[in-house]
Design a protein around this motif. Structure first.
Motif, PDB file in Angstrom:
ATOM      1  N   VAL A 188      -2.636  28.536  31.609  1.00 61.51           N
ATOM      2  CA  VAL A 188      -2.274  27.919  32.892  1.00 61.51           C
ATOM      3  C   VAL A 188      -1.422  28.860  33.740  1.00 61.51           C
ATOM      4  CG1 VAL A 188      -2.407  25.597  31.925  1.00 61.51           C
ATOM      5  CG2 VAL A 188      -0.212  26.796  31.934  1.00 61.51           C
TER       6      VAL A 188
ATOM      7  N   LYS B  48      -3.126  30.439  36.587  1.00 64.01           N
ATOM      8  CA  LYS B  48      -3.295  29.594  37.773  1.00 64.01           C
ATOM      9  C   LYS B  48      -1.958  29.371  38.471  1.00 64.01           C
ATOM     10  CE  LYS B  48      -7.114  27.113  35.552  1.00 64.01           C
ATOM     11  NZ  LYS B  48      -7.622  25.780  35.100  1.00 64.01           N
TER      12      LYS B  48
ATOM     13  N   LYS C  13       0.800  28.191  37.222  1.00 63.02           N
ATOM     14  CA  LYS C  13       1.435  26.939  36.837  1.00 63.02           C
ATOM     15  C   LYS C  13       2.360  27.203  35.657  1.00 63.02           C
ATOM     16  CE  LYS C  13      -2.390  23.929  38.276  1.00 63.02           C
ATOM     17  NZ  LYS C  13      -3.352  22.888  37.820  1.00 63.02           N
ATOM     18  N   LYS C  14       3.426  26.424  35.569  1.00 60.20           N
ATOM     19  CA  LYS C  14       4.346  26.611  34.440  1.00 60.20           C
ATOM     20  C   LYS C  14       3.696  26.138  33.156  1.00 60.20           C
ATOM     21  CE  LYS C  14       6.914  22.282  35.181  1.00 60.20           C
ATOM     22  NZ  LYS C  14       8.261  21.711  35.434  1.00 60.20           N
TER      23      LYS C  14
END
Length: 302
Positions: free
Chosen positions: A264, A267, A269-270
């Motif tokens: 992720v 992308k 994201k965390k």
């Protein structure tokens, strides 16, 4: 969670020798008892157990001379192969050899094990006597030193140690050092003298710090393995203490306890990562840590 332990009770030794026979002798139709030899009483024995206490690997080391240690009988259960367990066992036996004062390790390897030992720093020295008169072997040797450890990706490990020093100063005050990295297992160690309380044991807070930093380091190296970048922060941590540390503080994180989706981060994201860290005093388990970490994507460059 995998643990390296030494069999101590009669029951533990019975299970240890049964495991050795089952995986090293039974496949060749040798009878029970053939897994033992005249060096058992003068050897250091180790086994790796899983979270349920089941033996998943075994190994042995003894001194041939004051400088030379002989490593023998490494076996890994088929269901746990290709998980770094063999390297974990070999690393534990090499550490025992160093503590005994050895500067050289030898092993008589079957043809099927030569690639494994070669990948761990051993080199063929000469042909060895056949095992039980049938199995062809090669004697392999590895030079040991006080600072020699089984370390994969030394540049990454060096970067991790420098990052700890530069951005987390407590690591220097505690004497925390990366000791071993196999790609699947990270071991760190700390100085007892720098973390000792009035009772002659390690501060509980220091044990917690050692555990959290080991988990942090494992994620750091796993990001490197995946060619990813991000800022690692501890979200939550839970530790259970069982015994005090009085001799040699060690922390071990195994990839088998890690869960989370690193992808992720691609992308932006965390990423939430959970893992476990085992704390030992020498070879004695003393505490277990479970941590939740977050990996935050790096800010976009302007």
């Amino acid at each position: 969670m995998y643990k390296v332990v030494a069999p101590e009770s009669d029951e533990a030794f019975d299970a240890y020798f049964q495991f050795r026979w089952q995986h090293l002798r039974q496949p060749w139709n040798f009878p029970p008892g053939s897994e033992k030899d005249e060096y058992e009483q003068v050897s250091e024995h180790r086994m790796i157990v899983d979270g349920k206490g089941n033996i998943v690997a075994s190994g042995r080391v003894h001194l041939n001379t004051a400088e030379e240690a002989q490593i023998r009988h490494i076996a890994v259960h088929p269901d746990h192969q290709r998980k770094g367990i063999g390297q974990m066992m070999l690393g534990a036996l090499e550490n025992v050899a160093r503590e005994l004062g050895a500067t050289r390790a030898v092993t008589n390897s079957r043809e099927t094990s030569i690639d494994f030992f070669s990948s761990c720093g051993f080199a063929i020295e000469r042909e060895a006597p056949n095992e039980l008169g049938l199995l062809k072997r090669q004697q392999m040797v590895k030079k040991l030193s006080a600072t020699d450890a089984l370390v994969l990706h030394p540049k990454w490990c060096g970067e991790l140690q420098r990052t700890w020093t530069d951005t987390i100063p407590i690591t220097e005050h505690m004497g925390i050092r990366l000791h071993q990295y196999t790609g699947r297992t990270l071991e760190t160690r700390a100085s007892l003298n720098k973390n000792i309380n009035i009772h002659g044991t390690m501060f509980a807070g220091s044990i917690f710090s050692l555990a959290t930093l080991t988990g942090w380091g494992m994620i750091f190296l796993q990001l490197k393995e995946r060619q990813l970048r991000g800022d690692i922060v501890l979200g939550d941590g839970d530790i259970h203490y069982h015994k005090p540390i009085t001799m040699k503080p060690r922390a071990i994180s195994n990839i088998e306890t890690m869960s989370g989706k690193f992808a992720v981060l691609e992308k932006r994201k965390k990423c939430r990562i959970e893992l476990e860290v085992e704390i030992l005093d020498g070879d004695t388990p003393v505490a277990e840590f479970k941590g939740i970490y977050w990996v935050l994507p790096e800010p976009k460059a302007d």
